[in-house]
Write a protein that holds these residues in place. Sequence first.
Motif, PDB file in Angstrom:
ATOM      1  N   UNK A  16      49.896  39.896  49.928  1.00  0.00           N
ATOM      2  CA  UNK A  16      49.274  38.565  49.788  1.00  0.00           C
ATOM      3  C   UNK A  16      48.199  38.609  48.712  1.00  0.00           C
ATOM      4  N   UNK A  17      47.388  39.651  48.752  1.00  0.00           N
ATOM      5  CA  UNK A  17      46.260  39.775  47.837  1.00  0.00           C
ATOM      6  C   UNK A  17      46.742  39.747  46.390  1.00  0.00           C
ATOM      7  N   UNK A  19      49.504  38.670  45.236  1.00  0.00           N
ATOM      8  CA  UNK A  19      50.109  37.377  44.915  1.00  0.00           C
ATOM      9  C   UNK A  19      49.023  36.370  44.565  1.00  0.00           C
ATOM     10  N   UNK A  20      47.905  36.447  45.290  1.00  0.00           N
ATOM     11  CA  UNK A  20      46.799  35.537  45.007  1.00  0.00           C
ATOM     12  C   UNK A  20      46.193  35.819  43.637  1.00  0.00           C
ATOM     13  N   UNK A  21      46.227  37.056  43.212  1.00  0.00           N
ATOM     14  CA  UNK A  21      45.723  37.395  41.884  1.00  0.00           C
ATOM     15  C   UNK A  21      46.683  36.969  40.779  1.00  0.00           C
ATOM     16  N   UNK A  22      47.853  36.503  41.158  1.00  0.00           N
ATOM     17  CA  UNK A  22      48.786  35.994  40.155  1.00  0.00           C
ATOM     18  C   UNK A  22      49.614  37.074  39.478  1.00  0.00           C
ATOM     19  N   UNK A 270      40.893  43.888  41.911  1.00  0.00           N
ATOM     20  CA  UNK A 270      40.763  42.481  41.526  1.00  0.00           C
ATOM     21  C   UNK A 270      40.094  42.352  40.158  1.00  0.00           C
ATOM     22  N   UNK A 273      42.559  43.475  37.486  1.00  0.00           N
ATOM     23  CA  UNK A 273      43.636  42.505  37.323  1.00  0.00           C
ATOM     24  C   UNK A 273      43.138  41.273  36.568  1.00  0.00           C
ATOM     25  N   UNK A 274      41.955  40.785  36.931  1.00  0.00           N
ATOM     26  CA  UNK A 274      41.401  39.630  36.227  1.00  0.00           C
ATOM     27  C   UNK A 274      41.190  39.930  34.756  1.00  0.00           C
ATOM     28  N   UNK A 275      40.663  41.111  34.488  1.00  0.00           N
ATOM     29  CA  UNK A 275      40.408  41.526  33.105  1.00  0.00           C
ATOM     30  C   UNK A 275      41.704  41.532  32.299  1.00  0.00           C
ATOM     31  N   UNK A 277      44.591  40.084  33.002  1.00  0.00           N
ATOM     32  CA  UNK A 277      45.154  38.722  32.916  1.00  0.00           C
ATOM     33  C   UNK A 277      44.540  37.990  31.723  1.00  0.00           C
ATOM     34  N   UNK A 278      43.235  38.128  31.588  1.00  0.00           N
ATOM     35  CA  UNK A 278      42.537  37.445  30.496  1.00  0.00           C
ATOM     36  C   UNK A 278      43.002  37.969  29.145  1.00  0.00           C
ATOM     37  N   UNK A 281      46.474  36.674  28.383  1.00  0.00           N
ATOM     38  CA  UNK A 281      46.466  35.243  28.045  1.00  0.00           C
ATOM     39  C   UNK A 281      45.916  35.037  26.638  1.00  0.00           C
TER      40      UNK A 281
ATOM     41  N   UNK B 117      47.453  29.347  44.952  1.00  0.00           N
ATOM     42  CA  UNK B 117      48.313  30.491  44.649  1.00  0.00           C
ATOM     43  C   UNK B 117      48.208  31.580  45.707  1.00  0.00           C
ATOM     44  N   UNK B 315      37.508  39.359  40.707  1.00  0.00           N
ATOM     45  CA  UNK B 315      38.604  38.878  39.863  1.00  0.00           C
ATOM     46  C   UNK B 315      38.079  37.961  38.772  1.00  0.00           C
ATOM     47  N   UNK B 318      35.953  39.863  36.184  1.00  0.00           N
ATOM     48  CA  UNK B 318      36.869  40.639  35.337  1.00  0.00           C
ATOM     49  C   UNK B 318      37.556  39.741  34.324  1.00  0.00           C
ATOM     50  N   UNK B 319      37.975  38.579  34.758  1.00  0.00           N
ATOM     51  CA  UNK B 319      38.641  37.626  33.867  1.00  0.00           C
ATOM     52  C   UNK B 319      37.686  37.164  32.761  1.00  0.00           C
TER      53      UNK B 319
END
Lengths: 289, 335
Positions: A16-17, A19-22, A270, A273-275, A277-278, A281, B117, B315, B318-319
């Motif tokens: 789930x976690x 998936x929430x992070x995309x 997290x 993953x966020x880093x 993802x950015x 993108x 999501x 998250x 980090x983004x």
Amino acid sequence: MNLTLIINAWLDEDLMFVQQLGVKHVLAQVDLRQAAAPDWPRESLTLLRNRIEKAAFSMAGIAVVMQSPAVDGFPGSNAPAALDETAALETLVRLIEEAGASGIQLVRPPDELFHFPARQKLPPEKLTLVLNRLAEAAAAAGVKLALPTGGVLSRLKRAQLLAILQPPCLGLDATPALLLALLSELPAAGRAADGSQAEAQGLWDKILLSNLENNLKRGTRPLKTRVDAGAFNIPALCWRLKQAGYSGYLCLGQQPHWSDDSAGGHRALAFGAGYLQAILQANSHFPAL
Amino acid sequence: MKIALLLGTTAKEARFAKQMGLQQVVWSAPHSEKGYVEWEVFQRARDFFQSYDLELGVIENVAFQSYDQVMLGLPGRDRQIDHFCRTVENMGRAGIPVLGYHWMALGGLTTDYVRIRGGALSRHFDLETALRSPAAAMEWRGSPYPNRPLHVPDRPISSEAMWENLVYFLERVLPVAEASNVRLAAHPDDAPIPEFMGVARILSSLDNLKRLVEIVPSPSNGIDFCQGTISEMPGVDVIEAIRYFGQRGKIFFAHFRDTRGVVPQFTEVFMDEGDTDMFAAVRAYREVGFDGLIRADHTPRVVGDSRHAQRGFAYEVGYMRGLIQAAEFAASLGG
């Protein structure tokens, strides 16, 4: 490029976690000690793959670790306290066979397999024996192995490494250091490769995973850092990967554990993953070479 | 720009910020029965964060009940303004340069928490629902004290009256702020609707934010560019809005988050999946030379998270770090 996280896919919460992070691609962590338990169910990897795919993830493969800090949910009990090199190798061979039987196409062996006793690199003859055993098992199972390149393999000359990687089932889990070195030497598109360029191209073609971790040089041993905070310029690396047409898995490497974080390191995961993802993108906005 | 988080003065929260490489923090001032915040309170908070090598750069909100009569134009407003000025002086004395405030008499509005999501829980606003159940929509009350009673209004307040009250406040507080080296950063009204239960919400459009920074000219009069709220305003180009206020040096502080949809209906989502081009936003902040604090605003609630939503904020930070590094790299390429 596909952002990929290494997770404990036996836990619903972790699925789930992520998936929430995309994140859509996962490498399932498998603990070698747990797999060596006498009651390790032989169908475990099939069930694991089913879970991952039912949860609508793409399963990149399995990442085998010697000893995970969090084993909640892992099948098998009575795991041995430690594994000697023979037991570790034979358990990994069995996991490779099980992966093949489950339709899992990629296995990343643990770094420690090439460092018995701990932190001492295997002598060349032993390294050859280990790799031959693994290659034999992988070829028979129809599985590819992404060999870690941060340790003993990084000290080999390129010609030696290419010789080791001759079996089609052997490939590389490339670190930023290797990626940058290869990217700087790949032949230009449409041009024939000479000498060192040909070696670089040969190794480039063997990359199955790109492992984005970072570190700072501290004497002879690098200090692992957060993915955003080390010596490697990750945005630059990702841009160059894109320019080179890399379309494979971009895996968040092992992150330093944060105090107050869960045993599974969810906050660190997290953040990383966020880093990434950015970065991915933003990559589409960068100018071309 | 410097990434920051809104923190309490606890060791766990400070460690969390440090482990993400943050150097700046935002803090909310506690309510005092005296009606103003004493210098020692600010200094203690500043010292606490400094002990973790964190700089306290923004005070985000003083307690609403310390200036509610000012906002509503009630008889006690002058005394509250005097107290507010004292708070600002104490901030300046403690070396904290920015005070974020809001002008929402009814506080923030929300109507629901919905699954986004992966099943993460996030804030949703639907004007139709809010109009059907107005008291329930006042979930935030613009105060760090969730237990204070709701102020369901007993009379309408026109936009003219709210502007008059705001100007009255600014004309008296801004000179003190200037002398104290403190800048006031007004947060836009969230949800950005012009009126609710008969009470005007004047900072709910881009034109009105522009009016705010001009109506009482002062180097201490600016905005908290809450990108999320501004993205909720219909017809607004967030990137152009960053340029407008940034080029005029009027962004003193920023909030970073994103939504899908605009008023009358929007949902807060993860930063990477909203309607705004967040990379373009970061490039715009760089372009206008914004060097203040930009904090991860709200975060959707993810599975297994702590009370302070640290997985979610990890998250988001980090983004933000990724976008900023990517923008720096793009600039090095000449892009």
